[in-house]
Design an enzyme around this catalytic site. Structure first.
Site, PDB file in Angstrom:
ATOM      1  N   HIS A 123      41.773  46.778  38.269  1.00  0.00           N
ATOM      2  CA  HIS A 123      41.212  47.794  39.167  1.00  0.00           C
ATOM      3  C   HIS A 123      40.077  48.547  38.476  1.00  0.00           C
ATOM      4  O   HIS A 123      39.039  48.810  39.066  1.00  0.00           O
ATOM      5  CB  HIS A 123      42.286  48.817  39.561  1.00  0.00           C
ATOM      6  CG  HIS A 123      43.412  48.273  40.376  1.00  0.00           C
ATOM      7  ND1 HIS A 123      44.730  48.387  39.993  1.00  0.00           N
ATOM      8  CD2 HIS A 123      43.429  47.623  41.565  1.00  0.00           C
ATOM      9  CE1 HIS A 123      45.500  47.856  40.923  1.00  0.00           C
ATOM     10  NE2 HIS A 123      44.747  47.364  41.884  1.00  0.00           N
ATOM     11  N   LYS A 158      55.676  50.364  53.620  1.00  0.00           N
ATOM     12  CA  LYS A 158      55.727  49.549  52.399  1.00  0.00           C
ATOM     13  C   LYS A 158      56.166  50.466  51.264  1.00  0.00           C
ATOM     14  O   LYS A 158      55.537  51.499  51.021  1.00  0.00           O
ATOM     15  CB  LYS A 158      54.304  49.010  52.114  1.00  0.00           C
ATOM     16  CG  LYS A 158      54.276  47.554  51.647  1.00  0.00           C
ATOM     17  CD  LYS A 158      52.896  46.986  51.795  1.00  0.00           C
ATOM     18  CE  LYS A 158      52.233  46.687  50.467  1.00  0.00           C
ATOM     19  NZ  LYS A 158      50.861  46.181  50.611  1.00  0.00           N
ATOM     20  N   ARG A 199      40.206  38.159  43.194  1.00  0.00           N
ATOM     21  CA  ARG A 199      40.584  37.524  41.928  1.00  0.00           C
ATOM     22  C   ARG A 199      40.529  36.022  42.014  1.00  0.00           C
ATOM     23  O   ARG A 199      39.982  35.350  41.165  1.00  0.00           O
ATOM     24  CB  ARG A 199      42.010  37.937  41.532  1.00  0.00           C
ATOM     25  CG  ARG A 199      42.111  39.337  41.031  1.00  0.00           C
ATOM     26  CD  ARG A 199      43.513  39.840  41.105  1.00  0.00           C
ATOM     27  NE  ARG A 199      43.919  40.044  42.491  1.00  0.00           N
ATOM     28  CZ  ARG A 199      45.029  40.641  42.849  1.00  0.00           C
ATOM     29  NH1 ARG A 199      45.881  41.042  41.937  1.00  0.00           N
ATOM     30  NH2 ARG A 199      45.314  40.825  44.114  1.00  0.00           N
ATOM     31  N   SER A 252      49.295  44.362  39.919  1.00  0.00           N
ATOM     32  CA  SER A 252      50.245  45.463  39.703  1.00  0.00           C
ATOM     33  C   SER A 252      51.672  44.918  39.743  1.00  0.00           C
ATOM     34  O   SER A 252      52.531  45.343  38.968  1.00  0.00           O
ATOM     35  CB  SER A 252      50.087  46.528  40.791  1.00  0.00           C
ATOM     36  OG  SER A 252      48.780  47.005  40.831  1.00  0.00           O
TER      37      SER A 252
END
Ligand code: ADP
Length: 172
Positions: A18, A42, A91, A129
């Protein structure tokens, strides 16, 4: 006119991936608002306040970064910040499908908003993460993947979770 971009995400927690995207954005935009999302459905390991706090601590020396938290629709938040640019990291090809869906849906909601994708340094292209949380939960070290303030917070969080687990199993 100053060019402002919004970089939204869960940041649960912030990683060097990040941070790499934030630094790259600062090369393009005058101001970057890192917007931490509070998802109503979530569950996150860290609270919104904890995630915002870690981002603030890590980016405090960056002059043109603002860290904020938000709930609700991203397009409304972006409009309220008087910009039309969203930043996302990309990514690998596995990110593509979800990101394309988000871009096209956001475009249906507000046609004036566009998303710019930035690829991190290859060192971070496998980093997420979720993986970092799994490593620390399993007793590993995450210092290569997250800033010190995040690594400490992760260890504290999993210590509490593990202690709670043992307390619960003692009673059974
Ligand atoms: P979200 O739940 O919104 O995907 P994340 O915090 O997982 O939130 O990711 C926020 C943004 O940062 C996404 O665009 C994601 O692709 C990007 N990102 C996450 N990890 C990395 C990384 N290692 N390198 C580059 N971008 C990343």
């Amino acid at each position: 006119m100053r060019k402002i971009a919004v970089y939204p995400g869960s940041f649960d927690p912030l990683t060097y991936g990040h941070l790499d995207v934030i630094k790259r954005s600062l090369e393009i935009f005058d101001k970057v608002i890192v917007a931490v999302i509070e998802h109503p459905h979530k569950s996150a390991l860290f609270t919104l306040e904890e995630r915002v706090g870690m981002l603030k601590a890590t980016t405090k020396s960056f002059k043109n970064v603002k860290v904020d938290g938000f709930r609700g629709l991203l397009v409304n938040y972006v409009k309220a910040k008087r910009t039309n640019i969203v930043i996302r990291g990309l990514r690998a090809i596995s990110d593509f499908e979800y990101e394309l869906q988000m871009v096209l849906m956001n475009r249906r909601l507000n046609n004036s908003i566009d998303t710019i994708f930035l690829m991190p340094d290859e060192r971070y292209s496998y980093l997420s993460s979720g993986l970092v949380k799994e490593i620390v939960a399993a007793g590993g070290k995450a210092d290569k993947f997250v800033p010190e303030v995040v690594e400490k917070a992760l260890h504290r969080k999993f210590d509490i979770i593990n202690k709670t687990k043992y307390l619960t199993s003692d009673k059974i």
